[in-house]
Design a protein around this motif. Structure first.
Motif, PDB file in Angstrom:
ATOM      1  N   THR A 480       0.948  -1.082   0.098  1.00  0.00           N
ATOM      2  CA  THR A 480       0.139   0.261  -0.016  1.00  0.00           C
ATOM      3  C   THR A 480       0.895   1.293  -0.025  1.00  0.00           C
ATOM      4  OG1 THR A 480      -1.897  -0.994   1.461  1.00  0.00           O
ATOM      5  CG2 THR A 480      -1.998   1.339   1.263  1.00  0.00           C
ATOM      6  N   VAL A 481       0.961   1.691  -1.232  1.00  0.00           N
ATOM      7  CA  VAL A 481       1.822   3.210  -1.281  1.00  0.00           C
ATOM      8  C   VAL A 481       1.271   4.305  -0.468  1.00  0.00           C
ATOM      9  CG1 VAL A 481       2.797   4.700  -2.690  1.00  0.00           C
ATOM     10  CG2 VAL A 481       2.484   2.229  -3.445  1.00  0.00           C
ATOM     11  N   LEU A 482       2.192   4.857   0.581  1.00  0.00           N
ATOM     12  CA  LEU A 482       1.583   5.974   1.340  1.00  0.00           C
ATOM     13  C   LEU A 482       2.169   7.319   0.693  1.00  0.00           C
ATOM     14  CD1 LEU A 482       3.256   4.359   4.399  1.00  0.00           C
ATOM     15  CD2 LEU A 482       0.812   4.285   3.886  1.00  0.00           C
ATOM     16  N   SER A 483       2.967   7.434  -0.014  1.00  0.00           N
ATOM     17  CA  SER A 483       3.253   8.679  -0.823  1.00  0.00           C
ATOM     18  C   SER A 483       2.405   8.886  -1.847  1.00  0.00           C
ATOM     19  CB  SER A 483       4.873   8.492  -1.178  1.00  0.00           C
ATOM     20  OG  SER A 483       5.516   8.299  -0.135  1.00  0.00           O
ATOM     21  N   PRO A 484       2.236  10.160  -2.130  1.00  0.00           N
ATOM     22  CA  PRO A 484       1.487  10.682  -3.452  1.00  0.00           C
ATOM     23  C   PRO A 484       2.462  10.383  -4.640  1.00  0.00           C
ATOM     24  CG  PRO A 484       2.475  12.598  -2.430  1.00  0.00           C
ATOM     25  CD  PRO A 484       2.872  11.635  -1.402  1.00  0.00           C
ATOM     26  N   PRO A 485       1.806  10.281  -6.066  1.00  0.00           N
ATOM     27  CA  PRO A 485       2.484  10.053  -6.919  1.00  0.00           C
ATOM     28  C   PRO A 485       3.849  10.926  -7.349  1.00  0.00           C
ATOM     29  CG  PRO A 485       0.096   9.939  -7.400  1.00  0.00           C
ATOM     30  CD  PRO A 485       0.329  10.489  -5.829  1.00  0.00           C
ATOM     31  N   ILE A 486       4.637  10.294  -7.639  1.00  0.00           N
ATOM     32  CA  ILE A 486       5.723  11.122  -8.110  1.00  0.00           C
ATOM     33  C   ILE A 486       5.665  11.964  -9.533  1.00  0.00           C
ATOM     34  CG2 ILE A 486       8.352  11.111  -8.815  1.00  0.00           C
ATOM     35  CD1 ILE A 486       8.707   8.412  -7.735  1.00  0.00           C
ATOM     36  N   ARG A 487       5.629  13.253  -9.017  1.00  0.00           N
ATOM     37  CA  ARG A 487       5.330  14.299 -10.239  1.00  0.00           C
ATOM     38  C   ARG A 487       6.569  14.695 -10.901  1.00  0.00           C
ATOM     39  NH1 ARG A 487       0.336  16.658  -9.011  1.00  0.00           N
ATOM     40  NH2 ARG A 487      -0.375  16.118  -6.759  1.00  0.00           N
ATOM     41  N   GLN A 493      18.866  14.118  -8.531  1.00  0.00           N
ATOM     42  CA  GLN A 493      17.867  14.406  -7.404  1.00  0.00           C
ATOM     43  C   GLN A 493      16.972  13.345  -6.920  1.00  0.00           C
ATOM     44  OE1 GLN A 493      17.485  17.635  -5.495  1.00  0.00           O
ATOM     45  NE2 GLN A 493      19.512  17.426  -6.670  1.00  0.00           N
ATOM     46  N   ARG A 494      16.982  13.083  -5.298  1.00  0.00           N
ATOM     47  CA  ARG A 494      16.158  12.068  -4.808  1.00  0.00           C
ATOM     48  C   ARG A 494      14.662  12.431  -4.935  1.00  0.00           C
ATOM     49  NH1 ARG A 494      16.983  12.528   1.306  1.00  0.00           N
ATOM     50  NH2 ARG A 494      15.267  14.119   1.041  1.00  0.00           N
ATOM     51  N   SER A 495      14.020  10.995  -5.154  1.00  0.00           N
ATOM     52  CA  SER A 495      12.647  10.861  -4.859  1.00  0.00           C
ATOM     53  C   SER A 495      12.423   9.899  -3.961  1.00  0.00           C
ATOM     54  CB  SER A 495      12.110  10.354  -6.284  1.00  0.00           C
ATOM     55  OG  SER A 495      12.374  11.179  -7.505  1.00  0.00           O
ATOM     56  N   LEU A 496      11.364  10.397  -3.034  1.00  0.00           N
ATOM     57  CA  LEU A 496      11.125   9.528  -1.898  1.00  0.00           C
ATOM     58  C   LEU A 496       9.820   8.845  -1.915  1.00  0.00           C
ATOM     59  CD1 LEU A 496      12.459  11.599   1.500  1.00  0.00           C
ATOM     60  CD2 LEU A 496      13.330   9.306   0.564  1.00  0.00           C
ATOM     61  N   VAL A 497       9.694   7.576  -1.671  1.00  0.00           N
ATOM     62  CA  VAL A 497       8.475   6.622  -1.782  1.00  0.00           C
ATOM     63  C   VAL A 497       8.364   5.886  -0.264  1.00  0.00           C
ATOM     64  CG1 VAL A 497       7.081   4.901  -2.694  1.00  0.00           C
ATOM     65  CG2 VAL A 497       8.630   6.628  -3.915  1.00  0.00           C
ATOM     66  N   TYR A 498       7.472   5.888   0.244  1.00  0.00           N
ATOM     67  CA  TYR A 498       6.909   5.225   1.460  1.00  0.00           C
ATOM     68  C   TYR A 498       5.811   4.476   1.317  1.00  0.00           C
ATOM     69  CZ  TYR A 498       9.444   8.738   4.314  1.00  0.00           C
ATOM     70  OH  TYR A 498      10.580   9.407   4.774  1.00  0.00           O
ATOM     71  N   ALA A 499       6.121   2.953   1.787  1.00  0.00           N
ATOM     72  CA  ALA A 499       5.063   2.130   1.540  1.00  0.00           C
ATOM     73  C   ALA A 499       4.757   0.976   2.611  1.00  0.00           C
ATOM     74  CB  ALA A 499       5.355   1.423   0.098  1.00  0.00           C
ATOM     75  N   GLN A 500       3.386   0.602   2.827  1.00  0.00           N
ATOM     76  CA  GLN A 500       3.429  -0.202   3.735  1.00  0.00           C
ATOM     77  C   GLN A 500       3.274  -1.831   3.218  1.00  0.00           C
ATOM     78  OE1 GLN A 500      -0.520   0.503   5.670  1.00  0.00           O
ATOM     79  NE2 GLN A 500      -0.953  -1.732   6.579  1.00  0.00           N
ATOM     80  N   LEU A 501       4.030  -2.478   3.989  1.00  0.00           N
ATOM     81  CA  LEU A 501       4.173  -4.092   3.319  1.00  0.00           C
ATOM     82  C   LEU A 501       3.394  -4.944   4.162  1.00  0.00           C
ATOM     83  CD1 LEU A 501       8.031  -4.148   2.781  1.00  0.00           C
ATOM     84  CD2 LEU A 501       6.226  -3.654   1.160  1.00  0.00           C
ATOM     85  N   THR A 502       2.400  -5.554   3.822  1.00  0.00           N
ATOM     86  CA  THR A 502       1.423  -6.610   4.461  1.00  0.00           C
ATOM     87  C   THR A 502       1.633  -8.017   3.818  1.00  0.00           C
ATOM     88  OG1 THR A 502      -0.417  -4.861   4.273  1.00  0.00           O
ATOM     89  CG2 THR A 502      -0.959  -7.026   5.003  1.00  0.00           C
TER      90      THR A 502
END
Length: 868
Positions: A480-487, A493-502
């Motif tokens: 389940t991705v917690l971050s908004p879509p990468i715009r 430059q860094r892009s950060l993505v947070y996600a919940q792993l179930t």
């Protein structure tokens, strides 16, 4: 009343004694623990109220109070419920503590310490976690906001303005201590700061751990900024963090959470050619607060003056074939052209004329109006819109501004620049994040120009479109991705993505993330494979950052549909905030001391703890009241001033007096009140052009025989005299030009008071840049010779016979840049590339030119180094 202890400027007791901040950095994530010591030295119970700044993207995750040996840990509750519990506790004679985020801007917090008895102390602990932003030079930036300038609240904006009690930084009655511990898998090369630091101490031989402290005696005159550099370039990483043991599986806090740091690499073939098209819209803050100095040095360069210099570099660096326009705003807004125009020598020259006249004379900080106007303009086909916003960030309607940018994010990229101490991190970072651009902060003695040119390079990178992120996980796991879509994606430059792993996975299991995108018409992708085994000893940092990311997204979504639905999004935010223990705009931290033996008796007195503001910011009343356009010359003055109608009608020399935080500046100002005190140049023998070079109406080539409007020939001494007046060709462009103005007005019998600041030394780089043509070439004229430190005769005599004047002039300029200004290469690199492109189009033999140019200028620059 007993007034021993700390006092504010109004001689009211201040219960806050000290603030101690401990920073722990692990790679690119920081945990910040602030301890605030309160002491009541009065003879009655007090309630201490402190409104202070925090980073806008911080996840505040802990709040507690310690009275004697008793520690009370706060809970997160719905905001109104928390406020009522706080009030009820005080009414019952209990001690209570309330911490809440401003509803107007997430970078302002309010802390209330209620019912502190006479003679008693309290220790307040506040903790937050935050990602460190990556700078264009690969440094990681941490900023502890120490300055809170009053925010301008436009009329008709949503919500009440934040009430801030503030004093000049020099009068802050409490102390600050700060220490930082840095650890990383990679060696730490250095730590820099705009504040004075004790020497960096390495804690191991590998230099992967280090400690640094803020030097004693911090004056609260600037934010505490750290720039951390590691020896190896940043690499894509993934950190998997185990869930909280006490939390239910399947929830955000109960499941593992992964933080991905992605650094996409673009093919070199695509990056070698920067875009030659685009619509570049520059939006400049001209509110009164922009008239403040950029730092506390004696040079006294103002923010607006630095912004003018920066616009010069930007306009000279734009590619031929693009479109551009310049807007400026305060209580109202202006634009140079009715709509964006094609970039040419004529339009560039016209724009620079107007830039020269720009001063901080437009009153308040109402940015919504110009943004609405910009977005109402139709986009130009095949010219991607790039918006550059320059502001000191002193606005009160942060959420409205960011929502508007997000609403129009599909049609443009937004690059934002926070100028000066106390710029709102929520506004600056929010503009860039929602606008798919890049944010920069210019503080202390930093020059604005290199940072802005770095962002222009990002803007000139090909637009990345059709960005998608796909996950490849074991069969029994879901994401389940917690971050908004990468715009937006930029090279390096860094892009950060947070996600919940179930779900469950074996210890050796791996996951894979693929980022796909379209780059300049070519499908591209980057992959990152990572181990799914949770890392050890990470606490819940990643979970809290992931929760903060999701909370911010839901809050923005709620604001967009507010009034159109039944409050389910707000309920979702409150539930997530309570479960994760991370603050939100709808919740607050509340702690109550329920020890019955601690009932407080007697009436309670409220004491406001002042936050530091910059001494040039003026009174809060000035910042919050809408200011009529051009009503006065110093909107930062304690009292707004407007010239009388009689004086304006007669255009007679008039003497004005300004009270500016303890110093009186008197000067005579002649003519053109509507253009502002620094808007018009003092009349001179010649009608000089923008930034000190000659004006030519036809925009054609310039030779030594060209004449000014009065028919006088241009000599080397004339040109040098003009340059001595400063890069902008105006005798009154900055506060430090009072001396020149007083001398010119002395013959009229007008007085000037006291010693005046020295004229700032002219910038040779900007002198040379101001002479470049839009096409990229330079013209061979006395102005160029003077900028190179030579006479016209010397330059003419050294020119190879077969070479055109413009080719010779351009090669000389490039040699001078490479020979004398390599330390500022970031500032001139793009305009030099344009010059090289122009030279290639001339198909001239440049080898002889380079040799002759080196001889003339005393340099040893190789032809290859010039890009030829």
């Amino acid at each position: 009343m007993n007034c021993c202890g700390l006092l504010d400027p109004e001689q009211q007791p201040v219960p806050l004694k000290s603030i101690e901040v401990q920073l722990e950095v692990k790679d690119h994530v920081a945990t910040v623990v602030s301890t605030l010591i309160y002491e009541n030295k009065e003879d009655k119970p007090i309630e201490a109220v402190f409104v202070f700044p925090l980073p806008g993207d911080a996840a505040v995750c802990h709040f507690s109070a310690k009275i004697g040996q008793t520690e009370i840990v706060a809970e997160v509750k719905e905001k109104q419920e928390a406020r009522e519990e706080y009030d009820d506790a005080l009414s019952s004679g209990q001690q209570a503590f309330l911490l809440e985020e401003s509803e107007q801007s997430p970078d302002i917090f309010s802390l209330k310490v209620g019912s502190l008895p006479p003679g008693e102390s309290a220790s307040i602990r506040l903790e937050y976690v935050i990602e460190l932003s990556v700078q264009a030079d690969d440094g990681l930036r941490f900023c502890l906001p120490a300055v809170l300038n009053p925010r301008y609240q436009p009329q008709g904006s949503e919500g009440a303005s934040v009430q801030v009690t503030s004093v000049p930084a020099s009068q802050v009655p409490y102390t600050l201590s700060f220490s930082a511990r840095v650890s990383s898998p990679r060696p730490i090369s250095k730590v820099e700061s705009s504040c004075s630091l004790d020497p960096l101490q390495y804690l191991n031989t590998e230099q992967t751990q280090a400690m640094v402290k803020l030097a004693a005696g911090h004056k609260f005159d600037r934010d505490v900024e750290l720039l951390i550099y590691y020896k190896d370039a940043h690499q894509p990483t993934a950190v998997v963090e185990a869930g909280q043991a006490s939390a239910k599986p399947g929830t955000l806090m109960g499941d593992p959470v992964v933080m991905l740091s992605l650094y996409p690499e673009f093919p070199q073939a695509v990056m070698s050619s920067l875009a030659s098209c685009g619509e570049f819209v520059f939006l400049l803050d001209r509110s009164g607060s922009m008239d403040c100095p950029t730092d506390n040095s004696e040079q006294q360069e103002t923010c607006i003056g630095s912004a003018r210099d920066t616009l010069l570099l930007l306009l000279k660096s734009l590619p031929m074939g693009c479109y551009f326009n310049i807007y400026s705003f305060g209580s109202t807004y202006e634009h140079i052209f009715p709509k964006s125009v094609k970039y040419s020598q004529k339009t560039m020259k016209e724009a620079l004329k107007k830039v020269k006249q720009m001063t901080a004379d437009l009153g308040g900080t109402e940015i919504l109006m110009p943004l609405n106007h910009i977005y109402s303009q139709p986009c130009i086909p095949s010219q991607p819109r790039q918006l550059f916003v320059f502001t000191d960030g002193e606005v009160g309607n942060t959420h409205q501004v960011i929502n508007l940018v997000k609403k129009n994010s599909a049609s443009h990229r937004c690059f934002s620049f926070g100028i000066g101490e106390g710029a709102s991190s929520a506004l600056i970072n929010g503009l860039a994040k929602e606008g798919g651009g890049h944010a920069q902060f210019i503080t202390g003695t930093e020059r604005m120009q290199p940072k802005v040119m770095q962002s222009l390079r990002f803007a000139l990178q090909p637009v990345v479109s059709d960005i998608s992120v796909t996950w490849d996980l074991p069969k029994k796991m879901s994401v389940t991705v917690l971050s908004p879509p990468i715009r937006a994606i930029f090279q390096g430059q860094r892009s950060l993505v947070y996600a919940q792993l179930t779900g469950q996975s074996s210890e050796a299991a791996e996951g894979c993330v693929t980022v796909k995108y379209n780059l300049a018409g070519h499908p591209s992708q980057n992959q990152l494979t990572f181990n799914l085994k949770p890392a050890e000893d990470t606490g819940l940092t990643v979970h809290r950052l992931g929760a903060r990311t999701l909370i911010r997204s839901l809050e923005m979504e709620e604001r967009e549909v507010r009034g159109q639905q039944d409050g389910r999004l707000k309920e979702k935010v409150v539930k997530l905030s309570v479960q994760s223990g991370v603050s939100s705009s709808f919740t607050a931290f509340i702690a109550v001391n329920k020890d019955d033996s601690k009932t407080i008796q007697g009436p309670m007195v409220q004491r406001n703890v002042p936050a530091p503001e910059m001494p040039w910011t003026g009174s809060q009343a000035v910042c919050q009241a809408p200011v009529k356009k051009r009503t006065g010359f110093f909107t930062k003055a304690r009292k707004m001033f407007q010239p009388s109608k009689d004086a304006a009608q007669h255009r007679a020399p008039v003497q004005y007096e300004y009270e500016m935080r303890g110093c009186i500046l008197r000067s005579a100002v002649q003519h053109e009140y509507d253009r502002g005190i620094f808007g018009s140049a003092v009349q001179h023998k010649y009608d000089r052009g923008i930034f000190g070079s000659a004006e030519y109406e036809d925009g054609g080539d310039v030779s030594d025989s060209d004449e000014y409007e009065d028919g006088g020939d241009v000599s080397d001494s004339d040109v040098q005299h003009e340059y001595d007046r400063g890069i902008f060709g105006s005798a009154v462009d900055t506060v430090s030009s009072y001396e020149t103005l007083a001398l010119k007005c002395g013959s009229a019998g007008l007085s000037s008071a006291g010693p005046l600041p020295k004229q700032p030394h002219k910038d040779p780089l900007l002198q040379l840049v101001s002479l470049q043509q839009a096409s990229g070439c330079w013209l061979l004229d006395p102005a160029l010779a003077a900028a190179l430190g030579k006479t016209s005769k010397e330059v003419e005599k050294s020119k190879p016979a077969s070479i055109k004047k413009e080719v010779w002039a351009t090669i000389l300029a490039l040699i001078w840049l490479h020979g004398f200004k390599m330390d500022a290469k970031e500032e001139w690199e793009l305009l030099a590339m344009k010059a090289v492109s122009w030279l290639r189009a001339q198909k001239a033999c440049v080898t002889e030119c380079v040799e002759a140019g080196n001889t003339l200028l005393g340099c040893r620059v190789q032809k290859d180094a010039l890009g030829l």
